[in-house]
Design an enzyme around this catalytic site. Structure first.
Site, PDB file in Angstrom:
ATOM      1  N   LYS A   1       0.828  -1.219   0.000  1.00  0.00           N
ATOM      2  CA  LYS A   1       0.000   0.000   0.000  1.00  0.00           C
ATOM      3  C   LYS A   1       0.857   1.262   0.000  1.00  0.00           C
ATOM      4  O   LYS A   1       0.428   2.307  -0.502  1.00  0.00           O
ATOM      5  CB  LYS A   1      -0.967  -0.004   1.183  1.00  0.00           C
ATOM      6  CG  LYS A   1      -0.313  -0.054   2.568  1.00  0.00           C
ATOM      7  CD  LYS A   1      -0.092   1.297   3.186  1.00  0.00           C
ATOM      8  CE  LYS A   1       0.649   1.167   4.495  1.00  0.00           C
ATOM      9  NZ  LYS A   1       0.833   2.454   5.204  1.00  0.00           N
TER      10      LYS A   1
ATOM     11  N   THR B   1      -3.867   5.466   3.717  1.00  0.00           N
ATOM     12  CA  THR B   1      -2.545   5.914   3.290  1.00  0.00           C
ATOM     13  C   THR B   1      -2.596   6.677   1.970  1.00  0.00           C
ATOM     14  O   THR B   1      -1.832   7.617   1.753  1.00  0.00           O
ATOM     15  CB  THR B   1      -1.592   4.704   3.166  1.00  0.00           C
ATOM     16  OG1 THR B   1      -1.594   3.988   4.396  1.00  0.00           O
ATOM     17  CG2 THR B   1      -0.172   5.145   2.860  1.00  0.00           C
TER      18      THR B   1
END
Length: 336
Positions: free
Chosen positions: A195, A252
């Protein structure tokens, strides 16, 4: 007889380490933070503040600090590791002799070791010799600044030993932080590592002036390539649709508090990798791990187009415009 509070040693005093130390102290634990700099340890002990990251937030009185790793680990039920993935092996080798025979090691790290391609839990078992049932991973959509402010958050705690995962869960459960358990360590670690690379891509798109459609595309297709790799390495697909996968990815990629997204935005606005590093000022795991993740993809014959483009861009093999074109000009295909 009064039951003894769980004792946790948190290495180090960075933003995420400090946040988890606060969580565990708020959950009733006796927490000692290992700080590299004596001035940080002194500030935590005397002013209950971490001036390096959160000078405006008061820390619990049950949270103390030391620069002595042996003192931090003395009697610790949990060793919580929050250090850069690329320095884990060397640092942990120095600390390993002080780890107790029953201490559960909790990894907060979201990177892949260059060269070996090992996940943090694999490096931990290799360096310390502890059984993998004593190594847990905590991962999820956890922006440190929000957690320090007591805003609601959740995470997944993965360990092959379900009882160990539940013990860590209890040690981290507060009114504002809700941990879930899992046995899928591989899925949690890969979700957390990949990620960061996808967040770089989203930040780059934002820095280049692209809109929300582009961000949503990158997040969705980023999840697809993360899931492909994780399943090829034995992870359960449900993990990647949970907190340690989709949850962490969305936070994120979407938040300006994310250092990986911020780093990508700097790149997209025209900064070099060196300039973006200086501007971000904190460890950006996606920059370090992209090459290692791509090597894993090649090893397992998994197609990861976003990771491939970001790795090439970070190593000056392509330009920003070429990176955008490489993603958009791929041959059309079915979504599944």
């Amino acid at each position: 007889m009064t039951q003894r509070s769980a004792r946790a040693a948190v290495f180090s005093a960075g933003s995420w380490g400090t946040a988890v130390a606060k969580i565990m102290a708020d959950a009733g634990g006796d927490v000692v933070v290992h700080a590299r700099r004596s001035e940080i340890a002194d500030a935590i002990n005397t002013r209950h503040r971490n001036p390096g990251y959160f000078p405006d937030i008061e820390l619990p009185a049950s949270l103390t600090a030391t620069t002595d790793p042996a003192a931090a680990l003395d009697g610790a039920d949990y060793l919580v590791l929050s250090i850069p993935a690329q320095s884990l092996r060397t640092s942990l080798a120095a600390w390993a002799p002080h780890i107790g025979p029953d201490t559960v090691i909790v990894s907060l790290m979201k990177g892949i070791e260059l060269g070996s391609g090992k996940r943090a839990s694999e490096v931990i078992t290799e360096v310390t010799g502890v059984h993998r049932d004593r190594v847990a991973v905590l991962s999820g959509p956890n922006l440190a600044r929000e957690i320090m402010a007591g805003q609601p958050a959740a995470a997944t705690i993965a360990c092959p030993d379900e009882n160990a995962a539940r013990r860590v869960q209890q040690a981290c459960h507060t009114l504002y932080f809700r941990p879930y358990t899992s046995t899928d360590v591989t899925g949690c670690e890969l979700g957390g590592a990949v990620k960061n690379v996808i967040a770089l891509a989203v930040g780059i798109a934002s820095g280049m002036g692209m809109g929300d459609n582009a961000s949503a595309m990158l997040i969705t297709r980023g999840l697809a390539e993360t899931t492909r790799l994780a399943m090829a390495m034995g992870a359960h697909p449900a993990t990647l649709s949970g907190l340690a996968g989709l949850g962490d990815l969305v936070a994120t990629c979407s938040s300006p508090l994310s250092r990986n997204r911020t780093f990508g935005t700097h790149l997209g606005s025209g900064m070099s990798v060196e300039q973006a590093t200086a501007a971000t000022r904190q460890t950006t795991e996606g920059v370090k791990s992209a090459e290692a993740i791509l090597a894993m993809a090649y090893e397992h014959d998994v197609e990861m187009p976003i990771t491939t483009v970001i790795s090439a861009l970070l190593h000056d093999k392509i330009t920003l415009d070429e990176a955008a074109a490489a993603l958009m000009q791929r041959p059309p295909k079915p979504e599944r």
